[in-house]
Design a protein around this motif. Structure first.
Motif, PDB file in Angstrom:
ATOM      1  N   GLU A 196     -12.339  -3.230   3.158  1.00  0.00           N
ATOM      2  CA  GLU A 196     -11.220  -3.113   4.086  1.00  0.00           C
ATOM      3  C   GLU A 196     -10.130  -2.261   3.447  1.00  0.00           C
ATOM      4  N   ILE A 197      -9.448  -1.518   4.283  1.00  0.00           N
ATOM      5  CA  ILE A 197      -8.376  -0.673   3.771  1.00  0.00           C
ATOM      6  C   ILE A 197      -7.220  -0.654   4.768  1.00  0.00           C
ATOM      7  N   SER A 198      -6.008  -0.762   4.270  1.00  0.00           N
ATOM      8  CA  SER A 198      -4.802  -0.672   5.089  1.00  0.00           C
ATOM      9  C   SER A 198      -3.906   0.407   4.507  1.00  0.00           C
ATOM     10  N   TYR A 199      -3.161   1.069   5.362  1.00  0.00           N
ATOM     11  CA  TYR A 199      -2.263   2.103   4.878  1.00  0.00           C
ATOM     12  C   TYR A 199      -0.960   2.078   5.676  1.00  0.00           C
ATOM     13  N   ARG A 200       0.054   2.618   5.060  1.00  0.00           N
ATOM     14  CA  ARG A 200       1.334   2.807   5.726  1.00  0.00           C
ATOM     15  C   ARG A 200       1.832   4.216   5.427  1.00  0.00           C
ATOM     16  N   ALA A 201       2.333   4.870   6.449  1.00  0.00           N
ATOM     17  CA  ALA A 201       2.886   6.211   6.284  1.00  0.00           C
ATOM     18  C   ALA A 201       4.334   6.110   5.823  1.00  0.00           C
ATOM     19  N   VAL A 202       4.665   6.869   4.797  1.00  0.00           N
ATOM     20  CA  VAL A 202       6.025   6.899   4.263  1.00  0.00           C
ATOM     21  C   VAL A 202       6.581   8.306   4.490  1.00  0.00           C
ATOM     22  N   THR A 203       7.538   8.422   5.395  1.00  0.00           N
ATOM     23  CA  THR A 203       8.105   9.728   5.710  1.00  0.00           C
ATOM     24  C   THR A 203       9.442   9.986   5.016  1.00  0.00           C
ATOM     25  N   SER A 204       9.996   8.933   4.401  1.00  0.00           N
ATOM     26  CA  SER A 204      11.222   9.102   3.626  1.00  0.00           C
ATOM     27  C   SER A 204      11.235   8.062   2.512  1.00  0.00           C
ATOM     28  N   GLU A 205      11.982   8.327   1.475  1.00  0.00           N
ATOM     29  CA  GLU A 205      12.012   7.420   0.333  1.00  0.00           C
ATOM     30  C   GLU A 205      12.560   6.048   0.718  1.00  0.00           C
ATOM     31  N   GLU A 206      13.446   6.013   1.712  1.00  0.00           N
ATOM     32  CA  GLU A 206      14.035   4.743   2.144  1.00  0.00           C
ATOM     33  C   GLU A 206      12.993   3.822   2.776  1.00  0.00           C
ATOM     34  N   MET A 207      11.870   4.375   3.214  1.00  0.00           N
ATOM     35  CA  MET A 207      10.842   3.588   3.878  1.00  0.00           C
ATOM     36  C   MET A 207       9.887   2.916   2.883  1.00  0.00           C
ATOM     37  N   VAL A 208       9.951   3.302   1.606  1.00  0.00           N
ATOM     38  CA  VAL A 208       8.985   2.790   0.628  1.00  0.00           C
ATOM     39  C   VAL A 208       9.027   1.266   0.558  1.00  0.00           C
ATOM     40  N   GLY A 209      10.232   0.692   0.408  1.00  0.00           N
ATOM     41  CA  GLY A 209      10.369  -0.761   0.274  1.00  0.00           C
ATOM     42  C   GLY A 209       9.815  -1.531   1.464  1.00  0.00           C
ATOM     43  N   PRO A 210      10.297  -1.254   2.687  1.00  0.00           N
ATOM     44  CA  PRO A 210       9.810  -1.985   3.867  1.00  0.00           C
ATOM     45  C   PRO A 210       8.304  -1.821   4.101  1.00  0.00           C
ATOM     46  N   GLN A 211       7.792  -0.606   3.898  1.00  0.00           N
ATOM     47  CA  GLN A 211       6.358  -0.380   4.121  1.00  0.00           C
ATOM     48  C   GLN A 211       5.517  -1.088   3.066  1.00  0.00           C
ATOM     49  N   LEU A 212       6.013  -1.113   1.829  1.00  0.00           N
ATOM     50  CA  LEU A 212       5.311  -1.814   0.763  1.00  0.00           C
ATOM     51  C   LEU A 212       5.247  -3.312   1.061  1.00  0.00           C
ATOM     52  N   LYS A 213       6.331  -3.872   1.530  1.00  0.00           N
ATOM     53  CA  LYS A 213       6.386  -5.311   1.831  1.00  0.00           C
ATOM     54  C   LYS A 213       5.321  -5.680   2.859  1.00  0.00           C
ATOM     55  N   GLU A 214       5.176  -4.873   3.883  1.00  0.00           N
ATOM     56  CA  GLU A 214       4.146  -5.127   4.900  1.00  0.00           C
ATOM     57  C   GLU A 214       2.751  -5.002   4.307  1.00  0.00           C
ATOM     58  N   LEU A 215       2.570  -3.990   3.485  1.00  0.00           N
ATOM     59  CA  LEU A 215       1.253  -3.701   2.911  1.00  0.00           C
ATOM     60  C   LEU A 215       0.792  -4.807   1.966  1.00  0.00           C
ATOM     61  N   LEU A 216       1.712  -5.371   1.208  1.00  0.00           N
ATOM     62  CA  LEU A 216       1.351  -6.421   0.256  1.00  0.00           C
ATOM     63  C   LEU A 216       0.918  -7.711   0.950  1.00  0.00           C
ATOM     64  N   VAL A 217       1.357  -7.912   2.187  1.00  0.00           N
ATOM     65  CA  VAL A 217       0.929  -9.086   2.961  1.00  0.00           C
ATOM     66  C   VAL A 217      -0.546  -8.951   3.359  1.00  0.00           C
ATOM     67  N   GLU A 218      -0.966  -7.726   3.644  1.00  0.00           N
ATOM     68  CA  GLU A 218      -2.320  -7.483   4.152  1.00  0.00           C
ATOM     69  C   GLU A 218      -3.359  -7.290   3.053  1.00  0.00           C
ATOM     70  N   SER A 219      -2.971  -6.713   1.919  1.00  0.00           N
ATOM     71  CA  SER A 219      -3.945  -6.256   0.923  1.00  0.00           C
ATOM     72  C   SER A 219      -3.946  -7.131  -0.325  1.00  0.00           C
ATOM     73  N   ASN A 220      -5.030  -6.990  -1.125  1.00  0.00           N
ATOM     74  CA  ASN A 220      -5.078  -7.689  -2.407  1.00  0.00           C
ATOM     75  C   ASN A 220      -5.164  -6.731  -3.597  1.00  0.00           C
ATOM     76  N   ILE A 221      -5.135  -5.430  -3.326  1.00  0.00           N
ATOM     77  CA  ILE A 221      -5.067  -4.396  -4.365  1.00  0.00           C
ATOM     78  C   ILE A 221      -4.214  -3.257  -3.826  1.00  0.00           C
ATOM     79  N   LEU A 222      -3.307  -2.756  -4.641  1.00  0.00           N
ATOM     80  CA  LEU A 222      -2.506  -1.600  -4.248  1.00  0.00           C
ATOM     81  C   LEU A 222      -2.992  -0.377  -5.025  1.00  0.00           C
TER      82      LEU A 222
END
Length: 333
Positions: A196-222
């Motif tokens: 399984e693979i999940s991804y989030r698009a980051v279009t600005s540096e300010e989006m890194v934190g919020p997108q990472l938070k969502e991604l860590l809920v879904e995944s078990n490896i970054l």
């Protein structure tokens, strides 16, 4: 003194001696010597002046990585039949860069060096190295005499590494401007491997934190990818710290990431890269190939583990050499 200059001076001494002797010889003897001497004079320069082939290595700057690879390449490639020229790009070279004569192949290290050579339109074969795959298309389009050895690791190596960390991996990836083009390749490979693979698009540096938070809920490896719009000195500490607090191991792309807190990194060292470039160059020149090989990912790679992080996360891994052997065997099948 270079060998060809020594041969030239030896030839001149011999020729001068015999011409100086001609006036004191009898006419019959003189004519006996003249014809062979003329033939000798005509043929010998062709041998003495046969210039060795040349390789130009152009670095994008004075980074220690560029310097180490350039010096390693010079040591591997230099021979009596081949001259290796090292040049380092600077702003003053915008209009004054001169490619040495007898150059048969240009090797560029880094994106800037590749762009400079492209604008020169020399017509020479070019091997681009230390460039991301995402930036290679504009350097390689509309030409058959250019190739590349990418900076990136191939996705199959990274996914196989994830399988060693977790038998049922769900991989999370933050994709920025430079890595968005690799999304489909990762998804296709993950499907083939049953991951399984999940991804989030980051279009600005300010989006890194919020997108990472969502991604860590879904995944078990970054999985960290070399994209400066996502992973840079302003963001990497928080990414690694958040992942660690979430007990999510991070796969990095350099030794520095392991030292900063990633569980493991897979990358090509300067020696790995120099070895690959040297092998490609030697094969092309020695076999007189008409075309350069197709662009490819680094052939050789290294793995580094952060044992402290592994213990804290309760993860047991094979040794670094065993991991390299496992991935090499799987990717060669």
């Amino acid at each position: 003194m270079p060998k060809d200059e020594y041969q030239e001076m030896s030839f001149l001494r011999v020729t001068s001696y015999y011409f100086n002797m001609l006036p004191v010889l009898k006419p019959g003897v003189r004519s006996f010597f003249v014809f062979p001497l003329i033939i000798f004079a005509l043929l010998t320069p062709l041998v003495c002046h046969a210039a060795p082939s040349g390789v130009l290595i152009l670095s994008s700057g004075k980074s220690p990585v560029y310097e180490k690879i350039a010096e390693a390449l010079k040591a591997r490639l230099k021979s009596p039949e081949r001259r290796v020229h090292l040049l380092t790009y600077s702003n003053k070279h915008e209009t004054s860069l001169v490619i040495p004569s007898n150059t048969q192949l240009v090797i560029t290290l880094g994106l800037k060096a590749g762009e400079v050579i492209q604008t020169m339109n020399s017509g020479l074969p070019v091997l681009h190295a230390l460039i991301p795959k995402s930036s290679s298309s504009r350097l390689l389009k509309n030409t058959e005499n250019r190739t590349a050895i990418y900076l990136d690791q191939p996705p199959n190596r990274q996914l196989l590494l994830a399988q060693l960390i977790n038998k049922d991996p769900h991989i999370g990836i933050l994709l920025g401007n430079s890595t968005m083009g690799s999304k489909q390749e990762f998804i296709s490979l993950a499907n083939k491997l049953g991951m399984e693979i999940s991804y989030r698009a980051v279009t600005s540096e300010e989006m890194v934190g919020p997108q990472l938070k969502e991604l860590l809920v879904e995944s078990n490896i970054l999985l960290a990818l070399p994209d400066p719009s996502v992973f840079n000195r302003r963001t990497v500490f928080n990414i690694l710290l958040s992942s660690y607090h979430n007990k999510t191991p991070v796969i990095g792309f350099s030794s520095a990431y392991v030292k900063a807190g990633a569980l493991i990194s897979i990358f090509s060292t300067p020696d790995d890269i120099a070895r690959h470039i040297a092998e490609t160059t030697s094969e092309y020149l020695e076999k007189n190939e008409k075309k350069l090989p197709k662009p490819e990912y680094p052939k050789y790679f290294s793995v580094e583990i952060n044992s402290s992080v592994a213990r804290s996360l309760g993860i047991t891994l094979p040794s670094e050499s065993e991991i390299i052997k496992f991935i090499t065997n799987r990717t060669s099948q």
